[in-house]
Scaffold this motif. Structure first.
Motif, PDB file in Angstrom:
ATOM      1  N   ASP A 164      46.166  82.799  43.066  1.00 42.78           N
ATOM      2  CA  ASP A 164      45.562  81.628  42.432  1.00 42.78           C
ATOM      3  C   ASP A 164      45.322  81.924  40.955  1.00 42.78           C
ATOM      4  O   ASP A 164      46.272  82.201  40.215  1.00 42.78           O
ATOM      5  N   ASN A 165      44.079  81.928  40.536  1.00 43.23           N
ATOM      6  CA  ASN A 165      43.782  82.109  39.117  1.00 43.23           C
ATOM      7  C   ASN A 165      44.141  83.489  38.580  1.00 43.23           C
ATOM      8  O   ASN A 165      44.240  83.666  37.364  1.00 43.23           O
ATOM      9  N   TYR A 166      44.300  84.460  39.464  1.00 36.43           N
ATOM     10  CA  TYR A 166      44.628  85.813  39.014  1.00 36.43           C
ATOM     11  C   TYR A 166      46.084  86.166  39.321  1.00 36.43           C
ATOM     12  O   TYR A 166      46.423  87.335  39.517  1.00 36.43           O
ATOM     13  N   TYR A 167      46.927  85.154  39.327  1.00 31.09           N
ATOM     14  CA  TYR A 167      48.346  85.389  39.600  1.00 31.09           C
ATOM     15  C   TYR A 167      48.978  86.294  38.535  1.00 31.09           C
ATOM     16  O   TYR A 167      49.910  87.049  38.814  1.00 31.09           O
ATOM     17  N   SER A 168      48.430  86.240  37.327  1.00 30.58           N
ATOM     18  CA  SER A 168      48.988  87.065  36.247  1.00 30.58           C
ATOM     19  C   SER A 168      48.876  88.550  36.573  1.00 30.58           C
ATOM     20  O   SER A 168      49.731  89.349  36.174  1.00 30.58           O
ATOM     21  N   LEU A 232      30.452  82.362  36.354  1.00 33.15           N
ATOM     22  CA  LEU A 232      31.569  81.500  36.764  1.00 33.15           C
ATOM     23  C   LEU A 232      32.138  80.745  35.564  1.00 33.15           C
ATOM     24  O   LEU A 232      33.365  80.665  35.378  1.00 33.15           O
ATOM     25  N   PHE A 233      31.266  80.193  34.724  1.00 37.71           N
ATOM     26  CA  PHE A 233      31.727  79.473  33.536  1.00 37.71           C
ATOM     27  C   PHE A 233      32.447  80.428  32.589  1.00 37.71           C
ATOM     28  O   PHE A 233      33.502  80.093  32.023  1.00 37.71           O
ATOM     29  N   LEU A 234      31.892  81.613  32.408  1.00 43.13           N
ATOM     30  CA  LEU A 234      32.526  82.596  31.530  1.00 43.13           C
ATOM     31  C   LEU A 234      33.891  83.001  32.087  1.00 43.13           C
ATOM     32  O   LEU A 234      34.885  83.071  31.341  1.00 43.13           O
ATOM     33  N   GLU A 235      33.947  83.254  33.400  1.00 41.68           N
ATOM     34  CA  GLU A 235      35.208  83.627  34.041  1.00 41.68           C
ATOM     35  C   GLU A 235      36.252  82.527  33.867  1.00 41.68           C
ATOM     36  O   GLU A 235      37.419  82.798  33.526  1.00 41.68           O
ATOM     37  N   GLY A 236      35.840  81.295  34.084  1.00 42.18           N
ATOM     38  CA  GLY A 236      36.767  80.179  33.968  1.00 42.18           C
ATOM     39  C   GLY A 236      37.303  80.011  32.561  1.00 42.18           C
ATOM     40  O   GLY A 236      38.502  79.772  32.350  1.00 42.18           O
ATOM     41  N   LEU A 237      36.419  80.152  31.564  1.00 43.68           N
ATOM     42  CA  LEU A 237      36.844  80.000  30.171  1.00 43.68           C
ATOM     43  C   LEU A 237      37.781  81.129  29.755  1.00 43.68           C
ATOM     44  O   LEU A 237      38.772  80.902  29.048  1.00 43.68           O
ATOM     45  N   LEU A 238      37.474  82.355  30.196  1.00 44.33           N
ATOM     46  CA  LEU A 238      38.341  83.484  29.869  1.00 44.33           C
ATOM     47  C   LEU A 238      39.707  83.336  30.528  1.00 44.33           C
ATOM     48  O   LEU A 238      40.745  83.655  29.922  1.00 44.33           O
ATOM     49  N   LEU A 239      39.713  82.866  31.791  1.00 45.21           N
ATOM     50  CA  LEU A 239      40.985  82.663  32.480  1.00 45.21           C
ATOM     51  C   LEU A 239      41.810  81.577  31.797  1.00 45.21           C
ATOM     52  O   LEU A 239      43.031  81.701  31.648  1.00 45.21           O
ATOM     53  N   GLN A 240      41.123  80.505  31.390  1.00 49.09           N
ATOM     54  CA  GLN A 240      41.850  79.429  30.706  1.00 49.09           C
ATOM     55  C   GLN A 240      42.489  79.947  29.421  1.00 49.09           C
ATOM     56  O   GLN A 240      43.639  79.630  29.102  1.00 49.09           O
ATOM     57  N   ARG A 241      41.742  80.786  28.702  1.00 53.37           N
ATOM     58  CA  ARG A 241      42.282  81.342  27.471  1.00 53.37           C
ATOM     59  C   ARG A 241      43.452  82.272  27.760  1.00 53.37           C
ATOM     60  O   ARG A 241      44.446  82.298  27.026  1.00 53.37           O
ATOM     61  N   SER A 242      43.348  83.040  28.883  1.00 53.32           N
ATOM     62  CA  SER A 242      44.419  83.989  29.208  1.00 53.32           C
ATOM     63  C   SER A 242      45.718  83.283  29.571  1.00 53.32           C
ATOM     64  O   SER A 242      46.800  83.833  29.403  1.00 53.32           O
ATOM     65  N   PHE A 243      45.606  82.064  30.093  1.00 50.13           N
ATOM     66  CA  PHE A 243      46.808  81.309  30.461  1.00 50.13           C
ATOM     67  C   PHE A 243      47.419  80.582  29.261  1.00 50.13           C
ATOM     68  O   PHE A 243      48.548  80.094  29.338  1.00 50.13           O
ATOM     69  N   ALA A 244      46.629  80.474  28.178  1.00 48.87           N
ATOM     70  CA  ALA A 244      47.112  79.733  27.005  1.00 48.87           C
ATOM     71  C   ALA A 244      48.375  80.388  26.445  1.00 48.87           C
ATOM     72  O   ALA A 244      48.462  81.604  26.303  1.00 48.87           O
ATOM     73  N   GLY A 245      49.373  79.586  26.175  1.00 46.51           N
ATOM     74  CA  GLY A 245      50.608  80.087  25.602  1.00 46.51           C
ATOM     75  C   GLY A 245      51.555  80.710  26.591  1.00 46.51           C
ATOM     76  O   GLY A 245      52.571  81.280  26.202  1.00 46.51           O
TER      77      GLY A 245
END
Length: 723
Positions: A164-168, A232-245
Motif C-alpha cells: 500500500d503506502n509503503y510500496y516504494s 498519522l498526519f505527519l506520516e501521511g504528509l511525508l508519504l505524500q511528499r515521497s511519492f511526489a515526482g
C-alpha cells in the motif's frame, strides 16, 4: 461487577459511517485540496479499522461470556454477515451493470477473487474482509495465546503496508516486490481480510478479554490518541511528499500510525461508556451499505435537474446532500423493516389472545427507584428473579432491570441461571439453593455464583476439583439453609477451601415482615448473630466478600436500622407487592403492581332458575342467570377454590362473581347485572378496570395464600405482554 455500557462506541459508529462517506465524496476537494487530503486521506481513515475493532470486540466478548459451543457462534456470525453480503451484492447489481462492471471476461477464478477480496462493489470489500478476518483470528486464538495472535496479525499488517503506502520500500527489494505483485495478482489489494482486517479484529479480541478501561485513565488515552493522530498526519504528509515526482500514486489506505490511533480511540470510547444508543448503531450499518447508491442517485438527480454545478461540482454541497439522503433513506429502511418484523413477530391482538398478563415495565422501574431511595448509595440491590421472576418472566424482567443499572440477580436453581446467561444477561447471578455435583460444570461454564449451604457442602464443592465463585450462607435462625452461626470452626472452614472464591456472605431473615415486638426482637437478634459471625471470620484473617441480609420486608422495615450492609435482596417488593395485603411496613413508599392478568369472554348464555352448570353440577341457578365463559383456568394459575371463597373478576369495569368449578382451561362467571357483555370482551382477573381493581393481595386473602405463591403459579401458556 457493573453493567457494561457502550454508548460511546454506539455514537462513534454513526460518526464513522459519515467518515466513510467523507472518503468517498471529498467534501473539501473543490475548496482546498490539501485540507481535503488531511480530512479524507488521513483523519477519516480511522473509520473502517474502528469498525473492524468494534466487530472483533463484540464477537469475542460474546465468545468469552458464552463458554458453550463457540464454533456455533462463529458459524452464526459468518452466516449473518454472509446473508448481509449477499443482499448487498443484489442491491448493487443494477449499479454494476450500469457502470459496465459486468462486461468483459468472467470465469470462476475472477468471480471467487471478486467475492472474497473485491467485494463486487468498491465499498463491499469490508464484508468478506470481516468474515475472513474473524475466522483467521478465531483460528489463531484456538492454538496461540493472545499476545502471539497480536504479533502474527501485526506481521500480516506490516506486510500489507508494503503493498500500500509503503510500496516504494518493496520496490527496492526484488523479493519483496515479487511477493507484493504476487499478492496483487491474486487479491488486487493488500487491504483485505487476510492482511488488513485481522490486526484490528485481534485488538478488539484483546480488549474483550481484559477488564474494561477505567475512567481515571481517560485523560491518558485522549493524550495518546492525540499523539497518534499527530503522527498519522505527519506520516501521511511525508508519504505524500515521497511519492511526489514518481510514477507511483499513493494509495492513502493504510498507515503505520493508524494502528495506535484506532486502538487508543477505542479505549477512549470504552472508558467513556455512557448509555447505549441503538439508533446510531443500526444507522451506521445502513448508511455504510446504502451511501454509494445514494451517491449515484444524487449524481442522477443533478443531471436530470441541471444542478451539476451545485450538487456535484461543489464538493461540500455534494457531501452534505449524500449524508442527508443516506440518513433519510436508512431511517426509512429501518422503519419499514421494523414494521415488517412487528407484523410477523408481535403477539396477536389482545382480543384474540386466550389469556395474557400485562407487565408494566414503568411500574417495575418505579419500584426499583422507590426501594433504592431507602438505601444508602453504597448498598447494591440484588433483584430476585427466581420462579420466572415471580411469574413475570425472568429473562425479560432481568434485561429491563439490567438497563436500569441493576447488575446483581438471584435465582433458585442452576437452570434458572443458565436461562438468564443464554439470553445475554450480564452481571452476577447468584444461585440461592443447592446445586447437585453433576451440574457444577454448568455453574462454571455460565459463570454463575453458587451458594454454599453448609460446611459439609463446602467440602463437596472443594472436592469437585475446579474453581467456583461462591457466596457462603450463615443460618442465624431460619433453620433452612446455611451453616449454624454457633459453629464457628465449621464456618471458618468454609472460607479456607482453595477452590472456593468467596464473593459474598449472607443470611436470611425469618420474621422481617412482622412488626410485632417479639418478631422485631428476633430480627435484631438475627442481625447481631450475623454481625458477630462476620467479625469472627474477619478476625481469622479471612475475607467475607459482599455482605447481604435484608429481603423485601427487611428493606421496608429495617431500612434505617443499619442492616443494609453491602447489599440487599428484593423479591416480591420489586413487583409492587407485599406477601400479604394486610401486612404493614414502616417505610412510606409507593409500590405499584407490575402484573395485570386478563382473558377473554368466549361465550355468553342464559340459564333458567334451577338449572345446574359446571362439573358435578357445582353451580345451581337460584334465578335466571347470564353466564359468561372465560378462556382461562387452573392450568393458567387460577386458584380452584375461588368460587367457594367469593372470588370475582372485572368485566366492563364491574365485578362478576365466579361460578361453579374452575376447570383446567375455562371458568364461568355471573354477568347477569352487567349489560352488553359479549364474546371477545376483555376480562380482568388481576388489575384495574375502570374505577375498580382486584389486587393480588385480595385474591391471596380469598384463598388463604400469599401473593408470592399466587403470582409465581401464573402458567407458562399465559402470554406476557411487556409495556
Amino acid at each position: 461487577m457493573t453493567k457494561e455500557r457502550y454508548g460511546g462506541i454506539d455514537l462513534f459508529k454513526f460518526f464513522a459511517a459519515i467518515l466513510v462517506i467523507t472518503i468517498h465524496t471529498g467534501p473539501l476537494l473543490s475548496y482546498n485540496s490539501r485540507a481535503d487530503f488531511l480530512l479524507t486521506s488521513l483523519a477519516a481513515r480511522i473509520a473502517v479499522p474502528f469498525f473492524f475493532m468494534a466487530s472483533g470486540y463484540f464477537f469475542f466478548h460474546k465468545i468469552k461470556n458464552e463458554q458453550g459451543n463457540q464454533t456455533k457462534l462463529l458459524r452464526q456470525f459468518l452466516q449473518r454477515t454472509g446473508i448481509l453480503y449477499a443482499i448487498c451484492i443484489l442491491i448493487y447489481l443494477p449499479v454494476n451493470a450500469y457502470a459496465g462492471h459486468l462486461t468483459g471476461a468472467w470465469n470462476l477464478p475472477i468471480l471467487i477473487k471478486s467475492l472474497l477480496f473485491g467485494g463486487t462493489f468498491y465499498h463491499l470489500w469490508y464484508l468478506p474482509a470481516l468474515m475472513i478476518g474473524v475466522a483467521i483470528v478465531y483460528g489463531l486464538r484456538s492454538f496461540l495465546r493472545e499476545p502471539y495472535v497480536i504479533i502474527v496479525t501485526l506481521l500480516l499488517y506490516l506486510a500489507a503496508l508494503l503493498g500500500d503506502n509503503y510500496y516504494s520500500l518493496a520496490a527496492e527489494n526484488q523479493a519483496l516486490q515479487n511477493m507484493v505483485q504476487h499478492v496483487y495478482g491474486i487479491m488486487d489489494s493488500t487491504r483485505n481480510g487476510i492482511f488488513f482486517a485481522p490486526l484490528f479484529i485481534a485488538l478488539g479480541s484483546l480488549e474483550a478479554n481484559r477488564r474494561k478501561p477505567k475512567r481515571s485513565a481517560l485523560h491518558s488515552y485522549i493524550l495518546l490518541f492525540g499523539i497518534s493522530m499527530a503522527v498519522l498526519f505527519l506520516e501521511g504528509l511525508l508519504l505524500q511528499r515521497s511519492f511526489a515526482g514518481t510514477a507511483i500514486a499513493p494509495f492513502n489506505d493504510m498507515y503505520a500510525a493508524l494502528v495506535p490511533a484506532v486502538f487508543f480511540l477505542f479505549l477512549i470510547l470504552l472508558a467513556g461508556r455512557g448509555r447505549e444508543h441503538k439508533w446510531p448503531r443500526r444507522l451506521s450499518t445502513w448508511i455504510y451499505v446504502l451511501h454509494p447508491a445514494v451517491i449515484v442517485g444524487v449524481r442522477g438527480i443533478a443531471k436530470l435537474t441541471g444542478l451539476e454545478a451545485i450538487l456535484i461540482e461543489d464538493s461540500l454541497v455534494h457531501f452534505a446532500s449524500v449524508v442527508i439522503l443516506s440518513v433519510a433513506v436508512s431511517l426509512l429502511g429501518i422503519k419499514i423493516l421494523d414494521v415488517y418484523k412487528k407484523e410477523r413477530t408481535s403477539p396477536l391482538p389482545r382480543g384474540k389472545e386466550r389469556a395474557w398478563a400485562e407487565i408494566s415495565i414503568a411500574n417495575l422501574l418505579h419500584n426499583v427507584r422507590q426501594l433504592q431511595s431507602l438505601l444508602p448509595r453504597s448498598t447494591a440491590l440484588t433483584a430476585v428473579v427466581k420462579a420466572n421472576a415471580y411469574g413475570h418472566g425472568s429473562v425479560e424482567i432481568a434485561k429491563e432491570l439490567q438497563k436500569a443499572d441493576i447488575h446483581s440477580f438471584a435465582v433458585a436453581s442452576v437452570d434458572e441461571g443458565v436461562a438468564l446467561r443464554r439470553s445475554g444477561l450480564k452481571g452476577e447471578i447468584l444461585i440461592l439453593g443447592f446445586t447437585p455435583t453433576h451440574r457444577l460444570d454448568d455453574v462454571r461454564r455460565y459463570k454463575l455464583v453458587q451458594t454454599v449451604v453448609s460446611a459439609a457442602d463446602a467440602e463437596r464443592l472443594q472436592e469437585f476439583g475446579k474453581p467456583l465463585r461462591v457466596h457462603i450462607k450463615i443460618d442465624t435462625g431460619l433453620h433452612r439453609l446455611g451453616e449454624p452461626y454457633s459453629n464457628t470452626e465449621g464456618i471458618l472452614s468454609m472460607y479456607r477451601h482453595s477452590r472456593l472464591h468467596v464473593a459474598g456472605t449472607f443470611s436470611h431473615l425469618a420474621a422481617a415482615d412482622s412488626l410485632e415486638a417479639d418478631d422485631l426482637a428476633f430480627t435484631r437478634l438475627q442481625f447481631e448473630r450475623f454481625q458477630h459471625t462476620v467479625s469472627q471470620i474477619r478476625a481469622a484473617g479471612l475475607k467475607t466478600g459482599r455482605l447481604h441480609l435484608l429481603n423485601s420486608s427487611g428493606i421496608l422495615n429495617y431500612y434505617d436500622a443499619g442492616m443494609q450492609l453491602d447489599g440487599v435482596r428484593s423479591g416480591i417488593a420489586l413487583y409492587g407487592l407485599l406477601s400479604k395485603e394486610t401486612d404493614r411496613v414502616r417505610a412510606d413508599i409507593d409500590l405499584r403492581p407490575v402484573m395485570s392478568l386478563k382473558a377473554n369472554v368466549t361465550r355468553v348464555q342464559r340459564i333458567h332458575a334451577g338449572e345446574p352448570a359446571g362439573y358435578n353440577r357445582s353451580f345451581l341457578a337460584e334465578r335466571d342467570t347470564s353466564i359468561a365463559t372465560l378462556s382461562i383456568g387452573y392450568a393458567d394459575g387460577i386458584p380452584r377454590e375461588l368460587p367457594e371463597k367469593g372470588g370475582s373478576v372485572l368485566i366492563r369495569g364491574r365485578r362478576a362473581r365466579i361460578l361453579a368449578t374452575i376447570t383446567m382451561d375455562q371458568m364461568l362467571v355471573d354477568v347477569t347485572g352487567i349489560p352488553g357483555v359479549q364474546q371477545g370482551d376483555t376480562v380482568t382477573l388481576l388489575g384495574r378496570d375502570g374505577n375498580d381493581e382486584i389486587t393480588a393481595g385480595e385474591i391471596a386473602e380469598w384463598t388463604g395464600t400469599i401473593t408470592n405463591e399466587l403470582l409465581s403459579t401464573v402458567g407458562a401458556r399465559v402470554t406476557r405482554i411487556y409495556q
